[in-house]
Design a protein around this motif. Sequence first.
Motif, short mmCIF file in Angstrom:
data_model
loop_
_atom_site.label_atom_id
_atom_site.label_comp_id
_atom_site.label_asym_id
_atom_site.label_seq_id
_atom_site.Cartn_x
_atom_site.Cartn_y
_atom_site.Cartn_z
N LEU A 121 0.85 -1.20 0.00
CA LEU A 121 0.00 0.00 0.00
C LEU A 121 0.87 1.24 0.00
O LEU A 121 2.01 1.22 0.50
CB LEU A 121 -0.90 0.00 1.24
CG LEU A 121 -1.83 -1.22 1.40
CD1 LEU A 121 -2.74 -1.02 2.60
CD2 LEU A 121 -2.65 -1.45 0.15
N LYS A 122 0.31 2.35 -0.53
CA LYS A 122 1.02 3.64 -0.44
C LYS A 122 0.28 4.46 0.62
O LYS A 122 -0.76 5.06 0.36
CB LYS A 122 1.01 4.36 -1.78
CG LYS A 122 1.88 5.61 -1.76
CD LYS A 122 2.06 6.24 -3.13
CE LYS A 122 3.06 7.39 -3.08
NZ LYS A 122 2.66 8.47 -2.13
N PHE A 123 0.81 4.42 1.85
CA PHE A 123 0.15 5.10 2.97
C PHE A 123 0.23 6.61 2.77
O PHE A 123 1.24 7.14 2.30
CB PHE A 123 0.83 4.72 4.29
CG PHE A 123 0.89 3.24 4.49
CD1 PHE A 123 2.09 2.55 4.30
CD2 PHE A 123 -0.25 2.53 4.80
CE1 PHE A 123 2.14 1.18 4.45
CE2 PHE A 123 -0.19 1.15 4.95
CZ PHE A 123 1.00 0.48 4.77
N ASP A 124 -0.83 7.30 3.16
CA ASP A 124 -0.85 8.75 3.00
C ASP A 124 -0.49 9.40 4.34
O ASP A 124 -1.35 9.90 5.06
CB ASP A 124 -2.24 9.19 2.53
CG ASP A 124 -2.19 10.58 1.92
OD1 ASP A 124 -3.24 11.11 1.53
OD2 ASP A 124 -1.08 11.15 1.84
N GLY A 125 0.81 9.32 4.65
CA GLY A 125 1.28 9.89 5.92
C GLY A 125 2.54 10.67 5.63
O GLY A 125 2.59 11.38 4.61
N LEU A 126 3.57 10.52 6.49
CA LEU A 126 4.84 11.16 6.11
C LEU A 126 6.00 10.21 6.40
O LEU A 126 5.98 9.45 7.38
CB LEU A 126 5.02 12.50 6.79
CG LEU A 126 5.29 12.61 8.26
CD1 LEU A 126 5.95 13.95 8.50
CD2 LEU A 126 4.01 12.55 9.03
N ALA A 127 6.97 10.29 5.50
CA ALA A 127 8.09 9.33 5.53
C ALA A 127 9.08 9.72 6.61
O ALA A 127 9.39 10.90 6.79
CB ALA A 127 8.78 9.34 4.16
N ILE A 128 9.54 8.71 7.36
CA ILE A 128 10.60 8.98 8.35
C ILE A 128 11.63 7.88 8.33
O ILE A 128 11.41 6.83 7.70
CB ILE A 128 10.04 9.07 9.79
CG1 ILE A 128 9.36 7.78 10.19
CG2 ILE A 128 9.14 10.26 9.99
CD1 ILE A 128 9.33 7.63 11.68
N SER A 129 12.75 8.15 8.97
CA SER A 129 13.83 7.18 9.08
C SER A 129 14.13 6.97 10.56
O SER A 129 14.28 7.94 11.30
CB SER A 129 15.08 7.72 8.37
OG SER A 129 16.05 6.71 8.27
N LEU A 130 14.17 5.71 11.00
CA LEU A 130 14.42 5.37 12.42
C LEU A 130 15.79 4.70 12.50
O LEU A 130 16.03 3.72 11.80
CB LEU A 130 13.37 4.37 12.93
CG LEU A 130 11.91 4.74 12.77
CD1 LEU A 130 11.03 3.56 13.16
CD2 LEU A 130 11.56 5.95 13.61
N ARG A 131 16.67 5.23 13.37
CA ARG A 131 17.99 4.61 13.50
C ARG A 131 18.04 3.80 14.79
O ARG A 131 17.78 4.34 15.87
CB ARG A 131 19.07 5.70 13.52
CG ARG A 131 20.49 5.16 13.55
CD ARG A 131 21.51 6.28 13.56
NE ARG A 131 22.87 5.80 13.78
CZ ARG A 131 23.70 5.41 12.81
NH1 ARG A 131 23.31 5.46 11.54
NH2 ARG A 131 24.91 5.00 13.09
N TYR A 132 18.32 2.49 14.64
CA TYR A 132 18.47 1.61 15.79
C TYR A 132 19.94 1.20 15.89
O TYR A 132 20.52 0.78 14.88
CB TYR A 132 17.62 0.34 15.64
CG TYR A 132 16.13 0.55 15.81
CD1 TYR A 132 15.34 0.91 14.72
CD2 TYR A 132 15.51 0.41 17.05
CE1 TYR A 132 13.97 1.11 14.88
CE2 TYR A 132 14.14 0.61 17.21
CZ TYR A 132 13.38 0.97 16.12
OH TYR A 132 12.04 1.18 16.27
N GLU A 133 20.53 1.36 17.10
CA GLU A 133 21.91 0.88 17.32
C GLU A 133 21.84 -0.24 18.34
O GLU A 133 21.28 -0.07 19.43
CB GLU A 133 22.80 2.05 17.80
CG GLU A 133 23.07 3.05 16.67
CD GLU A 133 23.85 4.28 17.11
OE1 GLU A 133 24.18 4.38 18.31
OE2 GLU A 133 24.09 5.16 16.24
N ASN A 134 22.33 -1.43 17.94
CA ASN A 134 22.23 -2.63 18.78
C ASN A 134 20.81 -2.82 19.28
O ASN A 134 20.57 -3.14 20.44
CB ASN A 134 23.21 -2.53 19.95
CG ASN A 134 24.65 -2.46 19.43
OD1 ASN A 134 25.02 -3.22 18.53
ND2 ASN A 134 25.41 -1.49 19.91
N GLY A 135 19.85 -2.52 18.41
CA GLY A 135 18.44 -2.79 18.70
C GLY A 135 17.73 -1.71 19.49
O GLY A 135 16.53 -1.83 19.73
#
Length: 338
Positions: A121-135
């Motif tokens: 699906l193409k969600f109608d929200g806003l794109a973000i990036s989440l950075r996880y370090e060692n979980g």
Amino acid sequence: AGRPPAGAPDWLVRAHELRTELNRHNHNYYVLDQPSIPDSEYDRLFQELQALETGHPELLTPDSPTQRVGGAPLPQFDPVRHDIPMLSLGNGFTDEDIEAFDKRVMDGLETLQEVRYAAELKFDGLAISLRYENGVLVQAATRGDGATGENVTANIRTVRAIPLRLHGDRIPSVLDVRGEVLMYKQDFARLNQRQRDAGQKEFANPRNAAAGSLRQLDSRITAQRTLRFFAYGIGVLEGMDMPASHSALLDWYQELGLPVCKERAVVSGAAGLLAFFRGIGEKREALPYEIDGVVYKVDRLDQQKHLGFVSRAPRFALAHKFPAQEALTAVQDIEVQV
Ligand SMILES: CC(C)(C)c1nc(N2CCN(c3ncccn3)CC2)c2cc(C(N)=O)c(N)nc2n1
């Protein structure tokens, strides 16, 4: 995961038990849509953990569910450069556009065989990036212009669908999860009702409401908005091999406890793409969130690499948009000013 050492004092053991149990209930409620505890019981455990952390501030770990209530307002958002740029997406509208996309992909891969695509699906929200370090979630940033976004970590911590710590035993040292923050239609309607009751401006649509909630400098306000998240891409990955396909990536994300939408399929050729699009078109009104189309991605990663990008948009992916709905202007009953 963050387990207390042997012989730790019992309040430390209790805090770890509470953190683990509350995070599990969060996961069941917001990621699996299967609540596993009555809200009153959840609140009781939450308050017990808050009391323990108040008495022992050193207990405050980044993955504690008490970190989700939001803190003091920020003066501004700091910029965050994306180590791997967040790209844009080409659009298609007609069946011919989709057939042309499939043909370009087959030509680019120099193959006569049908190509397998991951469709979602193409969600109608806003794109973000989440950075996880060692979980552990250490940073969250909006897409911005694709190269630089805004640091919205404090606000993202309040989104209960986003795990503060990844689960399982296949956890990489660094992982950049790309996805969409959105607001469900029902939560949007409730928010606008609250706005009206408070004599405040209403939001035009769930996308604006999600963007407005995430761009709040006061994360206590963000914490009062029910935002959701679906993962759909990846940036940096260190300490593990990249999965061989997009569908395998999403399966792995589900193992890690990241929300992945179940309305997805791997299909073959233009016919498979169009069948998926029509199927979703019939479900669209009944979905709990707004979508403005579907997204097709060549499933195999080696084939994605081979196809590459043209001017920041991947050759291997395409958004197929629904026709814009004529503005449904509900006739507001005009309040007669007496
Ligand atoms: C990883 C790639 C680049 C293939 C990719 N890019 C996406 N987007 C890029 C353009 N974006 C964008 N946003 C604002 C301005 C310009 N482009 C918004 C995210 C995707 C968006 C969705 C979605 N919305 O549900 C999705 N299921 N998959 C995506 N996949």
